[in-house]
Structure formats: C-alpha cells, structure tokens
Write a protein that holds these residues in place. Sequence first.
Motif, PDB file in Angstrom:
ATOM      1  N   TYR A   1       0.869  -1.176   0.000  1.00  0.00           N
ATOM      2  CA  TYR A   1       0.000   0.000   0.000  1.00  0.00           C
ATOM      3  C   TYR A   1       0.906   1.226   0.000  1.00  0.00           C
ATOM      4  CZ  TYR A   1      -3.024   3.670   1.862  1.00  0.00           C
ATOM      5  OH  TYR A   1      -3.698   4.847   2.052  1.00  0.00           O
ATOM      6  N   ARG A   2       0.879   1.976  -1.084  1.00  0.00           N
ATOM      7  CA  ARG A   2       1.727   3.172  -1.212  1.00  0.00           C
ATOM      8  C   ARG A   2       3.189   2.867  -0.884  1.00  0.00           C
ATOM      9  NH1 ARG A   2      -2.289   7.900   1.151  1.00  0.00           N
ATOM     10  NH2 ARG A   2      -3.860   7.633  -0.454  1.00  0.00           N
ATOM     11  N   ASN A   3       3.681   1.783  -1.457  1.00  0.00           N
ATOM     12  CA  ASN A   3       5.078   1.341  -1.300  1.00  0.00           C
ATOM     13  C   ASN A   3       5.472   0.970   0.121  1.00  0.00           C
ATOM     14  OD1 ASN A   3       5.729   1.555  -4.069  1.00  0.00           O
ATOM     15  ND2 ASN A   3       5.887   3.778  -3.831  1.00  0.00           N
ATOM     16  N   LYS A   4       4.490   0.616   0.941  1.00  0.00           N
ATOM     17  CA  LYS A   4       4.802   0.125   2.284  1.00  0.00           C
ATOM     18  C   LYS A   4       3.865  -1.039   2.609  1.00  0.00           C
ATOM     19  CE  LYS A   4       1.989   3.734   4.362  1.00  0.00           C
ATOM     20  NZ  LYS A   4       1.928   4.903   5.208  1.00  0.00           N
ATOM     21  N   ALA A   5       4.093  -1.653   3.744  1.00  0.00           N
ATOM     22  CA  ALA A   5       3.277  -2.803   4.136  1.00  0.00           C
ATOM     23  C   ALA A   5       1.888  -2.339   4.591  1.00  0.00           C
ATOM     24  CB  ALA A   5       3.957  -3.581   5.257  1.00  0.00           C
ATOM     25  N   PRO A   6       0.832  -2.940   4.059  1.00  0.00           N
ATOM     26  CA  PRO A   6      -0.522  -2.631   4.533  1.00  0.00           C
ATOM     27  C   PRO A   6      -0.811  -3.403   5.820  1.00  0.00           C
ATOM     28  CG  PRO A   6      -0.620  -4.198   2.739  1.00  0.00           C
ATOM     29  CD  PRO A   6       0.823  -3.868   2.942  1.00  0.00           C
ATOM     30  N   GLN A   7      -2.049  -3.352   6.273  1.00  0.00           N
ATOM     31  CA  GLN A   7      -2.460  -4.048   7.487  1.00  0.00           C
ATOM     32  C   GLN A   7      -3.325  -5.254   7.141  1.00  0.00           C
ATOM     33  OE1 GLN A   7      -4.574  -1.469  10.157  1.00  0.00           O
ATOM     34  NE2 GLN A   7      -3.050   0.149  10.017  1.00  0.00           N
ATOM     35  N   SER A   8      -3.388  -6.173   8.102  1.00  0.00           N
ATOM     36  CA  SER A   8      -4.377  -7.249   8.030  1.00  0.00           C
ATOM     37  C   SER A   8      -5.149  -7.216   9.343  1.00  0.00           C
ATOM     38  CB  SER A   8      -3.716  -8.609   7.806  1.00  0.00           C
ATOM     39  OG  SER A   8      -2.873  -8.945   8.860  1.00  0.00           O
ATOM     40  N   LEU A   9      -6.449  -7.453   9.254  1.00  0.00           N
ATOM     41  CA  LEU A   9      -7.318  -7.442  10.427  1.00  0.00           C
ATOM     42  C   LEU A   9      -8.101  -8.750  10.488  1.00  0.00           C
ATOM     43  CD1 LEU A   9      -8.859  -3.843  10.141  1.00  0.00           C
ATOM     44  CD2 LEU A   9      -6.934  -4.566  11.556  1.00  0.00           C
ATOM     45  N   CYS A  10      -8.111  -9.372  11.656  1.00  0.00           N
ATOM     46  CA  CYS A  10      -8.859 -10.620  11.847  1.00  0.00           C
ATOM     47  C   CYS A  10      -9.770 -10.523  13.056  1.00  0.00           C
ATOM     48  CB  CYS A  10      -7.902 -11.791  12.082  1.00  0.00           C
ATOM     49  SG  CYS A  10      -6.863 -12.234  10.690  1.00  0.00           S
ATOM     50  N   THR A  11     -11.003 -10.951  12.877  1.00  0.00           N
ATOM     51  CA  THR A  11     -11.956 -11.087  13.965  1.00  0.00           C
ATOM     52  C   THR A  11     -12.570 -12.473  13.845  1.00  0.00           C
ATOM     53  OG1 THR A  11     -12.468  -8.726  13.830  1.00  0.00           O
ATOM     54  CG2 THR A  11     -14.010 -10.106  15.046  1.00  0.00           C
ATOM     55  N   ASN A  12     -12.421 -13.283  14.872  1.00  0.00           N
ATOM     56  CA  ASN A  12     -12.991 -14.636  14.908  1.00  0.00           C
ATOM     57  C   ASN A  12     -12.539 -15.497  13.731  1.00  0.00           C
ATOM     58  OD1 ASN A  12     -14.593 -13.969  17.245  1.00  0.00           O
ATOM     59  ND2 ASN A  12     -15.958 -12.876  15.869  1.00  0.00           N
ATOM     60  N   ALA A  13     -11.254 -15.392  13.377  1.00  0.00           N
ATOM     61  CA  ALA A  13     -10.702 -16.168  12.262  1.00  0.00           C
ATOM     62  C   ALA A  13      -9.530 -17.004  12.746  1.00  0.00           C
ATOM     63  CB  ALA A  13     -10.257 -15.240  11.141  1.00  0.00           C
ATOM     64  N   GLY A  14      -9.488 -18.264  12.329  1.00  0.00           N
ATOM     65  CA  GLY A  14      -8.396 -19.147  12.719  1.00  0.00           C
ATOM     66  C   GLY A  14      -7.759 -19.784  11.506  1.00  0.00           C
ATOM     67  N   GLY A  15      -6.460 -19.960  11.579  1.00  0.00           N
ATOM     68  CA  GLY A  15      -5.756 -20.583  10.474  1.00  0.00           C
ATOM     69  C   GLY A  15      -4.264 -20.407  10.623  1.00  0.00           C
ATOM     70  N   MET A  16      -3.555 -20.392   9.489  1.00  0.00           N
ATOM     71  CA  MET A  16      -2.113 -20.286   9.533  1.00  0.00           C
ATOM     72  C   MET A  16      -1.578 -19.585   8.292  1.00  0.00           C
ATOM     73  SD  MET A  16      -1.012 -24.178   8.543  1.00  0.00           S
ATOM     74  CE  MET A  16       0.498 -23.800   7.720  1.00  0.00           C
ATOM     75  N   ALA A  17      -0.368 -19.056   8.422  1.00  0.00           N
ATOM     76  CA  ALA A  17       0.327 -18.425   7.319  1.00  0.00           C
ATOM     77  C   ALA A  17       1.639 -19.143   7.093  1.00  0.00           C
ATOM     78  CB  ALA A  17       0.569 -16.946   7.626  1.00  0.00           C
ATOM     79  N   SER A  18       2.082 -19.199   5.823  1.00  0.00           N
ATOM     80  CA  SER A  18       3.375 -19.808   5.526  1.00  0.00           C
ATOM     81  C   SER A  18       3.997 -19.105   4.325  1.00  0.00           C
ATOM     82  CB  SER A  18       3.221 -21.308   5.250  1.00  0.00           C
ATOM     83  OG  SER A  18       2.433 -21.520   4.106  1.00  0.00           O
ATOM     84  N   GLY A  19       5.310 -19.286   4.176  1.00  0.00           N
ATOM     85  CA  GLY A  19       6.018 -18.600   3.114  1.00  0.00           C
ATOM     86  C   GLY A  19       6.134 -17.117   3.447  1.00  0.00           C
ATOM     87  N   PHE A  20       6.382 -16.308   2.436  1.00  0.00           N
ATOM     88  CA  PHE A  20       6.456 -14.864   2.638  1.00  0.00           C
ATOM     89  C   PHE A  20       5.034 -14.308   2.624  1.00  0.00           C
ATOM     90  CE2 PHE A  20       6.667 -10.480   1.271  1.00  0.00           C
ATOM     91  CZ  PHE A  20       7.675  -9.984   2.089  1.00  0.00           C
ATOM     92  N   VAL A  21       4.666 -13.583   3.693  1.00  0.00           N
ATOM     93  CA  VAL A  21       3.327 -13.027   3.792  1.00  0.00           C
ATOM     94  C   VAL A  21       3.406 -11.562   4.213  1.00  0.00           C
ATOM     95  CG1 VAL A  21       1.086 -13.163   4.950  1.00  0.00           C
ATOM     96  CG2 VAL A  21       2.283 -15.251   4.331  1.00  0.00           C
ATOM     97  N   MET A  22       2.932 -10.672   3.329  1.00  0.00           N
ATOM     98  CA  MET A  22       2.831  -9.243   3.616  1.00  0.00           C
ATOM     99  C   MET A  22       1.492  -8.765   3.064  1.00  0.00           C
ATOM    100  SD  MET A  22       5.363  -6.041   2.782  1.00  0.00           S
ATOM    101  CE  MET A  22       5.057  -5.940   1.025  1.00  0.00           C
ATOM    102  N   PRO A  23       0.633  -8.206   3.921  1.00  0.00           N
ATOM    103  CA  PRO A  23       0.901  -7.768   5.289  1.00  0.00           C
ATOM    104  C   PRO A  23       1.074  -8.955   6.245  1.00  0.00           C
ATOM    105  CG  PRO A  23      -1.429  -7.548   4.800  1.00  0.00           C
ATOM    106  CD  PRO A  23      -0.760  -7.960   3.522  1.00  0.00           C
ATOM    107  N   ALA A  24       1.698  -8.668   7.377  1.00  0.00           N
ATOM    108  CA  ALA A  24       1.889  -9.699   8.380  1.00  0.00           C
ATOM    109  C   ALA A  24       0.543 -10.332   8.731  1.00  0.00           C
ATOM    110  CB  ALA A  24       2.545  -9.106   9.627  1.00  0.00           C
TER     111      ALA A  24
END
Length: 154
Positions: free
Chosen positions: A128-151
């Motif tokens: 987002y505008r050459n920087k990392a955006p945000q991620s928002l979670c409410t009542n969500a479960g799971g996992m991330a792997s590999g390179f993930v942006m936003p965190a």
Amino acid sequence: MWTRPCIESLEKDLEEEGVQNVTVKTVTFTGTQNGVRIKSWARPSNGFVKNVIFQHIGMVNVQNPIVIDQNYCPGQENCPGQVSGVKVSDVIYEDIHGTSASEVAVKFDCSSTNPCSGIKIQDVKLSYRNKAPQSLCTNAGGMASGFVMPASCL
C-alpha cells in the motif's frame, strides 16, 4: 472475462445450500472495489463455504484485495444485532501479489458464533503506497506460511 470471483450474498435466506470445492486461479484485478471475497449476511442460516482456493492472483490498486465478511448488513436493515450462521472453513489464499488501494489489504471479519477456520495464507505479497498494509482478523483461525505481507493476523 469473469471480473467478480466472489462468493457472496450467502444467507439471504435461512435455508440455503452450501458452496464447496471452488477454485479461482490466474486472475488479475485492476482498480476494482473487491478482489477475492467471501460475503455472507449477518443472519441465521444453515449454509456453508468450504474447500475454496484462490491461487495466482494479481491485484493492481484494489480497494479490498482479500476479504471474508460474515457481518454484511447493508443499510443496517433486517439484520442489525444478528450474526452469520454460514460456516466458512478451509479457504486457501496462495500466490497473491500486487497493490492495495487501502491501508487494510486483508480483512477476515468472521461470525462470533461460527468463526472462520482452516484459513491458509501462503506467499502473499501486497503493498500500500510502497509500504506494508495491514491485516485485520476477527474470529478467524488458520495459519500463514512462506512470505506473507501484510503480516498475518491469523
């Protein structure tokens, strides 16, 4: 060309069949309001969404690149104070890259009574505008792997 690979308007009626085994791949969104989205009304239902794969997706200045919205209630009519009965599970987001037009690039707004489960994010790179955006979670479960942006917020 299919320009809206979204699973939406679930739970408009109480008795609805579920959606399962859907794959969306090799799509590019340019200047759209939504990218890959799963949307259900904030109402009781027996519906479900499961086994969905979003893969090899490009985003160019997309307002909402990755969204699960289980609290959809347009105009706050016929659904205020209610929660989604649709069960969302086993959704994979893989190799999604590009730019977000808003600061929040990933939003999982899941039901308090039917939380999202089995959400997997792998190799997602959004800016987002050459920087990392945000991620928002409410009542969500799971996992991330590999390179993930936003965190990941999972």
